[in-house]
Scaffold this motif. Structure first.
Motif, PDB file in Angstrom:
ATOM      1  N   PRO A 134     -40.099  71.797  40.415  1.00 60.22           N
ATOM      2  CA  PRO A 134     -39.416  72.782  39.850  1.00 60.22           C
ATOM      3  C   PRO A 134     -38.095  73.338  40.635  1.00 60.22           C
ATOM      4  N   ASN A 135     -37.242  74.027  39.935  1.00 60.51           N
ATOM      5  CA  ASN A 135     -36.124  74.698  40.585  1.00 60.51           C
ATOM      6  C   ASN A 135     -36.387  76.235  41.001  1.00 60.51           C
ATOM      7  N   MET A 136     -36.387  76.517  42.233  1.00 60.13           N
ATOM      8  CA  MET A 136     -36.841  77.826  42.599  1.00 60.13           C
ATOM      9  C   MET A 136     -35.971  77.977  43.780  1.00 60.13           C
ATOM     10  N   VAL A 137     -34.622  78.590  43.433  1.00 60.30           N
ATOM     11  CA  VAL A 137     -33.715  79.061  44.880  1.00 60.30           C
ATOM     12  C   VAL A 137     -34.195  79.962  45.506  1.00 60.30           C
ATOM     13  N   VAL A 138     -34.395  81.258  44.992  1.00 58.10           N
ATOM     14  CA  VAL A 138     -35.477  82.070  45.509  1.00 58.10           C
ATOM     15  C   VAL A 138     -36.469  82.928  44.515  1.00 58.10           C
ATOM     16  N   VAL A 139     -37.357  83.444  45.236  1.00 58.50           N
ATOM     17  CA  VAL A 139     -38.517  83.769  44.678  1.00 58.50           C
ATOM     18  C   VAL A 139     -38.737  85.124  43.856  1.00 58.50           C
ATOM     19  N   THR A 140     -37.530  85.725  43.417  1.00 55.83           N
ATOM     20  CA  THR A 140     -37.589  87.113  42.862  1.00 55.83           C
ATOM     21  C   THR A 140     -36.688  87.267  41.773  1.00 55.83           C
ATOM     22  N   GLU A 141     -36.092  86.074  41.274  1.00 53.90           N
ATOM     23  CA  GLU A 141     -35.104  86.072  39.940  1.00 53.90           C
ATOM     24  C   GLU A 141     -35.676  84.832  39.026  1.00 53.90           C
ATOM     25  N   PRO A 142     -36.405  85.391  37.945  1.00 61.49           N
ATOM     26  CA  PRO A 142     -36.948  84.484  37.130  1.00 61.49           C
ATOM     27  C   PRO A 142     -35.863  83.495  36.397  1.00 61.49           C
ATOM     28  N   LEU A 143     -34.690  83.944  36.056  1.00 61.99           N
ATOM     29  CA  LEU A 143     -33.741  83.362  35.615  1.00 61.99           C
ATOM     30  C   LEU A 143     -33.421  82.130  36.350  1.00 61.99           C
ATOM     31  N   CYS A 144     -33.283  82.109  37.775  1.00 61.46           N
ATOM     32  CA  CYS A 144     -32.867  81.034  38.452  1.00 61.46           C
ATOM     33  C   CYS A 144     -33.829  79.907  38.597  1.00 61.46           C
ATOM     34  N   CYS A 146     -35.493  71.427  35.658  1.00 65.47           N
ATOM     35  CA  CYS A 146     -34.828  72.575  35.987  1.00 65.47           C
ATOM     36  C   CYS A 146     -34.152  72.881  34.815  1.00 65.47           C
ATOM     37  N   ARG A 147     -33.423  74.206  35.085  1.00 62.87           N
ATOM     38  CA  ARG A 147     -32.621  74.713  33.854  1.00 62.87           C
ATOM     39  C   ARG A 147     -31.238  74.111  34.106  1.00 62.87           C
ATOM     40  N   LEU A 148     -30.483  74.233  32.996  1.00 62.99           N
ATOM     41  CA  LEU A 148     -28.799  74.235  32.912  1.00 62.99           C
ATOM     42  C   LEU A 148     -28.308  75.302  33.547  1.00 62.99           C
ATOM     43  N   LYS A 149     -27.737  75.010  34.807  1.00 65.37           N
ATOM     44  CA  LYS A 149     -27.174  76.293  35.347  1.00 65.37           C
ATOM     45  C   LYS A 149     -25.580  75.954  36.064  1.00 65.37           C
ATOM     46  N   THR A 150     -24.961  77.064  36.211  1.00 61.40           N
ATOM     47  CA  THR A 150     -23.630  76.858  36.944  1.00 61.40           C
ATOM     48  C   THR A 150     -23.890  77.024  38.251  1.00 61.40           C
ATOM     49  N   HIS A 151     -22.975  76.788  38.946  1.00 59.45           N
ATOM     50  CA  HIS A 151     -22.738  76.740  40.575  1.00 59.45           C
ATOM     51  C   HIS A 151     -21.619  76.943  41.022  1.00 59.45           C
ATOM     52  N   ASP A 152     -21.492  77.682  42.208  1.00 55.03           N
ATOM     53  CA  ASP A 152     -20.211  78.276  42.778  1.00 55.03           C
ATOM     54  C   ASP A 152     -19.507  77.375  43.252  1.00 55.03           C
ATOM     55  N   THR A 153     -20.093  76.333  43.921  1.00 60.81           N
ATOM     56  CA  THR A 153     -19.482  75.189  44.861  1.00 60.81           C
ATOM     57  C   THR A 153     -19.336  74.087  44.234  1.00 60.81           C
ATOM     58  N   VAL A 154     -20.375  73.365  43.374  1.00 62.18           N
ATOM     59  CA  VAL A 154     -20.203  72.036  42.864  1.00 62.18           C
ATOM     60  C   VAL A 154     -20.469  72.172  41.186  1.00 62.18           C
ATOM     61  N   GLY A 169     -24.043  81.577  38.726  1.00 63.83           N
ATOM     62  CA  GLY A 169     -25.215  80.799  39.150  1.00 63.83           C
ATOM     63  C   GLY A 169     -25.090  80.261  40.735  1.00 63.83           C
ATOM     64  N   PRO A 170     -26.119  79.741  41.357  1.00 64.42           N
ATOM     65  CA  PRO A 170     -27.239  79.468  40.723  1.00 64.42           C
ATOM     66  C   PRO A 170     -28.473  80.470  40.790  1.00 64.42           C
ATOM     67  N   VAL A 171     -28.101  81.622  41.258  1.00 68.44           N
ATOM     68  CA  VAL A 171     -28.828  82.781  41.408  1.00 68.44           C
ATOM     69  C   VAL A 171     -28.534  84.210  40.535  1.00 68.44           C
ATOM     70  N   ARG A 172     -27.299  84.291  40.673  1.00 64.11           N
ATOM     71  CA  ARG A 172     -26.791  85.948  40.191  1.00 64.11           C
ATOM     72  C   ARG A 172     -26.058  85.561  38.749  1.00 64.11           C
ATOM     73  N   LYS A 183     -19.843  80.141  30.778  1.00 60.17           N
ATOM     74  CA  LYS A 183     -18.876  80.542  31.612  1.00 60.17           C
ATOM     75  C   LYS A 183     -19.368  80.052  32.972  1.00 60.17           C
ATOM     76  N   LEU A 184     -18.377  79.673  33.757  1.00 58.88           N
ATOM     77  CA  LEU A 184     -18.420  79.111  34.954  1.00 58.88           C
ATOM     78  C   LEU A 184     -18.475  80.245  35.754  1.00 58.88           C
ATOM     79  N   HIS A 185     -18.919  79.985  37.338  1.00 62.25           N
ATOM     80  CA  HIS A 185     -18.833  81.036  38.433  1.00 62.25           C
ATOM     81  C   HIS A 185     -17.558  81.520  38.683  1.00 62.25           C
TER      82      HIS A 185
END
Length: 285
Positions: free
Chosen positions: A37-47, A141-149, A210-213, A280-282
């Motif tokens: 699964p995709n789980m960048v951090v453990v406290t943000e369900p949307l990520c 994983c979800r479809l998610k935006t990312h700051d760098t890539v 994304g990928p967290v906030r 909407k992108l980062h």
């Protein structure tokens, strides 16, 4: 690539995977199946990957895989991956399926080499499970935006999980050597680290920072297949992102790791062009 539309994650994921049953049955023979699964951090369900998306994958794998399936992750959070499994509602899966859980940050690692800011080789510890050909990875994983890539999709879910975070030092940050360098480093790891089965859950995606906030993006789509580049290519289309804007995926396609040419990708199910939502992108993309 199989594309489904709707709101029932579990059913959509299962239905999207069914056309690949024979191919997956052959591919998993004699190998350990690891659902990532995709789980960048453990406290943000949307990520994180939704538990019902995992249920859809396990419904599909259940009749195919005889041995216990491993659900495994390597979070960046100091609380550890097992805390994420708890917070995101994964633990009840043990009672529903033949599964167990693993924090990949507690596993052995292997030294690899990526590109540093000075363009010299930079040593990085890679979790050995990702490099073992006896393991068959399912990236979910979800479809998610990312700051760098630009976007997080099934390939990046695998590649950014591979560097070790032993909770005293995280090598994941070493991947961030600059925009060009990070795209190259993801591509470098992809030479030996790829999902055998790729699943994108876009029932609710993440847009913005994304990928967290980031913030929710109600989308109502799922895409799946055994060619991770093709699945991620369709993922970018669904998000309204030009495929060529995502460097690491373009490199993977050009290297022949999968198909990034939309005109050559056979679609099963829904026409992705009818389900495009421009994310909407980062803000710093």
């Amino acid at each position: 690539v199989s594309v489904m539309a709707g709101t029932d994650r579990r059913s959509m994921v299962y239905t999207a995977l069914k056309p690949f049953e024979d191919e997956v049955r052959k591919a998993v023979r004699g190998r350990r199946v690891i659902v990532k699964p995709n789980m960048v951090v453990v406290t943000e369900p949307l990520c994180a990957t939704h538990a019902d998306a995992l249920r859809g994958v396990l419904d599909f794998l259940g009749p195919i895989v005889k041995d216990e399936i491993l659900i495994a992750e390597s979070t960046i959070s100091k609380e550890g991956s097992l805390k994420g499994f708890e917070n995101y509602g994964y633990l009840p899966l043990v009672k529903e399926y033949r599964v167990s859980f693993a924090d990949l940050n507690a596993r052995p690692s292997t030294m690899a080499w990526i590109l540093g800011k000075d363009h010299h080789p930079l040593g990085i510890r890679i979790i050995s499970d990702f490099l073992d050909p006896k393991n068959y990875f399912v990236s979910v994983c979800r479809l998610k935006t990312h700051d760098t890539v630009v976007a997080t999709l099934t390939a990046k879910n695998m590649l950014m999980a591979a560097p070790l975070n032993d909770y005293t030092k995280s090598d994941k940050s070493l991947m961030h050597q600059g925009f060009k360098e990070m795209n190259w480093n993801l591509f470098q790891l992809a030479s030996g680290i790829r999902p055998g089965l790729a699943v994108l859950n876009g029932v609710e995606g993440m847009q913005g920072n994304g990928p967290v906030r980031g913030i929710p993006c109600p989308h109502g789509v799922v895409a799946a297949g055994t060619d991770f580049v093709a699945v991620d290519c369709i993922g970018t289309q669904l998000m309204g992102i030009p495929f060529e804007d995502v460097g690491y995926l373009t490199y993977c396609a050009n290297a022949g790791y999968g198909c990034g040419d939309r005109s050559k990708i056979e679609i099963i199910g829904e026409d992705p062009s009818k389900h495009v939502v421009r994310y909407k992108l980062h803000e710093t993309v």
